[in-house]
Design an enzyme around this catalytic site. Structure first.
Site, PDB file in Angstrom:
ATOM      1  N   ASP A 176       5.196  -4.589   6.133  1.00  0.00           N
ATOM      2  CA  ASP A 176       5.570  -5.914   6.575  1.00  0.00           C
ATOM      3  C   ASP A 176       5.729  -6.929   5.430  1.00  0.00           C
ATOM      4  O   ASP A 176       6.735  -7.632   5.312  1.00  0.00           O
ATOM      5  CB  ASP A 176       4.420  -6.240   7.558  1.00  0.00           C
ATOM      6  CG  ASP A 176       4.360  -7.632   8.004  1.00  0.00           C
ATOM      7  OD1 ASP A 176       3.564  -8.362   7.412  1.00  0.00           O
ATOM      8  OD2 ASP A 176       5.106  -7.968   8.931  1.00  0.00           O
ATOM      9  N   ARG A 220      -5.287  -2.009   9.069  1.00  0.00           N
ATOM     10  CA  ARG A 220      -5.230  -3.475   8.903  1.00  0.00           C
ATOM     11  C   ARG A 220      -5.494  -4.146  10.249  1.00  0.00           C
ATOM     12  O   ARG A 220      -6.560  -3.925  10.808  1.00  0.00           O
ATOM     13  CB  ARG A 220      -3.878  -3.897   8.317  1.00  0.00           C
ATOM     14  CG  ARG A 220      -3.945  -5.214   7.586  1.00  0.00           C
ATOM     15  CD  ARG A 220      -2.618  -5.521   6.944  1.00  0.00           C
ATOM     16  NE  ARG A 220      -2.331  -4.687   5.796  1.00  0.00           N
ATOM     17  CZ  ARG A 220      -2.776  -4.936   4.570  1.00  0.00           C
ATOM     18  NH1 ARG A 220      -3.525  -5.980   4.343  1.00  0.00           N
ATOM     19  NH2 ARG A 220      -2.464  -4.144   3.563  1.00  0.00           N
ATOM     20  N   ASP A 231       2.566  -0.325  11.920  1.00  0.00           N
ATOM     21  CA  ASP A 231       2.438  -1.670  12.498  1.00  0.00           C
ATOM     22  C   ASP A 231       3.721  -2.484  12.380  1.00  0.00           C
ATOM     23  O   ASP A 231       3.673  -3.706  12.275  1.00  0.00           O
ATOM     24  CB  ASP A 231       1.272  -2.416  11.819  1.00  0.00           C
ATOM     25  CG  ASP A 231       1.483  -2.577  10.316  1.00  0.00           C
ATOM     26  OD1 ASP A 231       2.407  -1.941   9.776  1.00  0.00           O
ATOM     27  OD2 ASP A 231       0.736  -3.346   9.695  1.00  0.00           O
ATOM     28  N   ARG A 239       1.015  -5.158  -5.206  1.00  0.00           N
ATOM     29  CA  ARG A 239       1.130  -6.317  -4.304  1.00  0.00           C
ATOM     30  C   ARG A 239       1.219  -7.525  -5.239  1.00  0.00           C
ATOM     31  O   ARG A 239       0.276  -7.807  -5.962  1.00  0.00           O
ATOM     32  CB  ARG A 239      -0.105  -6.436  -3.416  1.00  0.00           C
ATOM     33  CG  ARG A 239      -0.407  -5.206  -2.547  1.00  0.00           C
ATOM     34  CD  ARG A 239      -1.483  -5.553  -1.515  1.00  0.00           C
ATOM     35  NE  ARG A 239      -2.247  -4.400  -1.068  1.00  0.00           N
ATOM     36  CZ  ARG A 239      -1.912  -3.636  -0.029  1.00  0.00           C
ATOM     37  NH1 ARG A 239      -0.815  -3.875   0.627  1.00  0.00           N
ATOM     38  NH2 ARG A 239      -2.673  -2.626   0.337  1.00  0.00           N
ATOM     39  N   ASP A 297      -0.055   2.317   8.478  1.00  0.00           N
ATOM     40  CA  ASP A 297      -0.582   1.531   9.602  1.00  0.00           C
ATOM     41  C   ASP A 297       0.236   1.631  10.899  1.00  0.00           C
ATOM     42  O   ASP A 297      -0.264   1.302  11.962  1.00  0.00           O
ATOM     43  CB  ASP A 297      -0.694   0.047   9.213  1.00  0.00           C
ATOM     44  CG  ASP A 297      -1.638  -0.173   8.037  1.00  0.00           C
ATOM     45  OD1 ASP A 297      -2.528   0.671   7.836  1.00  0.00           O
ATOM     46  OD2 ASP A 297      -1.472  -1.182   7.325  1.00  0.00           O
ATOM     47  N   GLY A 300       0.836  -1.209   0.000  1.00  0.00           N
ATOM     48  CA  GLY A 300       0.000   0.000   0.000  1.00  0.00           C
ATOM     49  C   GLY A 300       0.867   1.254   0.000  1.00  0.00           C
ATOM     50  O   GLY A 300       1.868   1.309   0.708  1.00  0.00           O
ATOM     51  N   THR A 346       4.313   2.728   5.564  1.00  0.00           N
ATOM     52  CA  THR A 346       2.910   2.287   5.614  1.00  0.00           C
ATOM     53  C   THR A 346       2.171   3.209   6.571  1.00  0.00           C
ATOM     54  O   THR A 346       2.732   3.604   7.597  1.00  0.00           O
ATOM     55  CB  THR A 346       2.770   0.823   6.103  1.00  0.00           C
ATOM     56  OG1 THR A 346       1.401   0.609   6.506  1.00  0.00           O
ATOM     57  CG2 THR A 346       3.641   0.486   7.286  1.00  0.00           C
TER      58      THR A 346
HETATM   59  O1  F6P Z   1      -1.611  -1.208   4.672  1.00  0.00           O
HETATM   60  C1  F6P Z   1      -2.228  -0.022   4.311  1.00  0.00           C
HETATM   61  C2  F6P Z   1      -3.708  -0.226   4.129  1.00  0.00           C
HETATM   62  O2  F6P Z   1      -4.269   1.010   3.759  1.00  0.00           O
HETATM   63  C3  F6P Z   1      -4.454  -0.814   5.322  1.00  0.00           C
HETATM   64  O3  F6P Z   1      -4.690   0.141   6.321  1.00  0.00           O
HETATM   65  C4  F6P Z   1      -5.687  -1.354   4.663  1.00  0.00           C
HETATM   66  O4  F6P Z   1      -6.243  -2.406   5.413  1.00  0.00           O
HETATM   67  C5  F6P Z   1      -5.166  -1.844   3.350  1.00  0.00           C
HETATM   68  O5  F6P Z   1      -3.961  -1.153   3.086  1.00  0.00           O
HETATM   69  C6  F6P Z   1      -6.094  -1.623   2.179  1.00  0.00           C
HETATM   70  O6  F6P Z   1      -5.536  -2.215   1.069  1.00  0.00           O
HETATM   71  P1  F6P Z   1      -6.037  -1.964  -0.416  1.00  0.00           P
HETATM   72  O7  F6P Z   1      -5.611  -0.583  -0.817  1.00  0.00           O
HETATM   73  O8  F6P Z   1      -5.366  -3.013  -1.208  1.00  0.00           O
HETATM   74  O9  F6P Z   1      -7.523  -2.051  -0.383  1.00  0.00           O
END
Ligand code: F6P
Length: 319
Positions: free
Chosen positions: A103, A171, A129, A72, A127, A11, A125
């Site tokens: 991560d 997340r 995390d 990803r 997050d 992300g 990120t």
């Molecule tokens: O890891 C960053 C994040 O924005 C999280 O907070 C969220 O759960 C996820 O990515 C959303 O992913 P995507 O953009 O693939 O929907």
């Protein structure tokens, strides 16, 4: 070492561009050739690789997103995918790789480093995390975005005397909810790291109403449950008119804050220094305002923990 590469993965997060800029410029300052790898590991496998110069990272420090794009990649998780990536690095003569991401991106860099590729990871990120760093790039900007939303929602919540449930990202982690909830004066903050007690939350809402409170704000981390579902439960249990607001991807965009730009620049520069010193298979981070590095094997075996003191404080002062 003569040639290094840099990629962003997973992300996106505000400040990733500032990190890319720091890696490119610090590398060039030290006489390295720096290659930008587009679309993360997917782009690495496909050879989407271009030489960067000082100008190619001009005018990006203030921009959200990532000029290198991100992805990803499922294919990269396979041994065949990693083999392809290593072949590409060899083809381009890239001897060191800086990976900016979360991560999952670090796990990819760890795999490459186990196969002999020199890698350094920079935590990027929203997050927050990742263990071994107090902050990840993008977190500060994201919580500032959330706080603006909370302040606005509070206006309408007061006018209508409503209860609001605001769902934020993160997340499986609760830092976005905890920091933004504390800063936004939320009545309750619900995070995955601290199991909630519905009776307590309802009791708090009822008591606040008795004291004459005109609105209530509950911030819930997405890792707990859907904010829409939670709002329905609250309405059913209290009888209060309740609305849910899911902030979503707005939290991932926008111009990075000063904090994120400085953090990204410091971590980017440090990553290049470490590669030049021969360090590999490590992530960089910041602890008590000091730059640190830690082996992926150790860092990825631990999870980031929310500050229990902050969790307790939020309970004591968010009434
Ligand atoms: O890891 C960053 C994040 O924005 C999280 O907070 C969220 O759960 C996820 O990515 C959303 O992913 P995507 O953009 O693939 O929907």
């Amino acid at each position: 070492m003569k040639r290094i590469g840099v990629l962003t993965s997973g992300g996106d997060a505000p400040g990733m561009n500032a990190a890319v800029r720091a890696v490119v410029r610090k590398g060039i300052y030290h006489g390295l050739e720096v290659y930008g790898i587009y679309h993360g590991y997917q782009g690495l496998m496909e050879g989407k690789i271009k030489k960067m110069d000082v100008g190619s990272v001009g005018d990006i420090i203030q921009r959200g997103g990532t000029i290198l794009q991100t992805a990803r990649s499922e294919e990269f998780k396979t041994p065949e995918g990693q083999k392809k990536a290593i072949q590409r690095l060899e083809e381009f003569g890239i001897e060191g790789l800086v990976v900016i991401g979360g991560d999952g991106s670090f796990r990819g860099a760890q795999k490459l480093s186990h196969q002999g590729i020199k890698t350094i990871g920079i935590p990027g990120t929203i997050d927050n995390d990742i263990a071994f760093t107090d902050f990840t790039i993008g977190f500060d900007t994201a919580i500032n975005t959330v706080i603006q939303a909370i302040d606005k929602i509070r206006d309408t919540a007061t006018s209508h005397e409503r209860t609001f449930v605001i769902e934020v990202m993160g997340r499986d982690a609760g830092d976005i909810a905890l920091w933004a909830g504390l800063a936004g004066g939320a009545e309750s903050i619900i995070i995955p790291e601290d199991p909630f007690n519905m009776d307590e939350i309802v009791d708090r809402l009822l008591k606040a109403k008795e004291r004459g409170k005109k609105h209530s704000i509950i911030v819930i981390a997405e890792g707990v449950m859907s904010g829409v579902e939670f709002a329905k439960k609250i309405q059913a249990l209290t009888g209060f008119e309740t609305r849910a607001s899911v902030l979503g991807h707005i939290q991932r965009g926008g111009s990075p804050t000063v904090f994120d730009r400085v953090l990204a620049s410091r971590l980017g520069g440090y990553a290049v220094e470490l590669l030049l010193e021969g360090v590999t298979g490590h992530m960089v981070g910041i602890q008590s305002n000091r730059l640190i590095h830690e082996d992926f094997d150790i860092a990825l075996a631990q999870s980031h923990r929310v500050d229990p003191g902050m969790v307790q404080l939020a309970k004591e002062i968010s009434l």
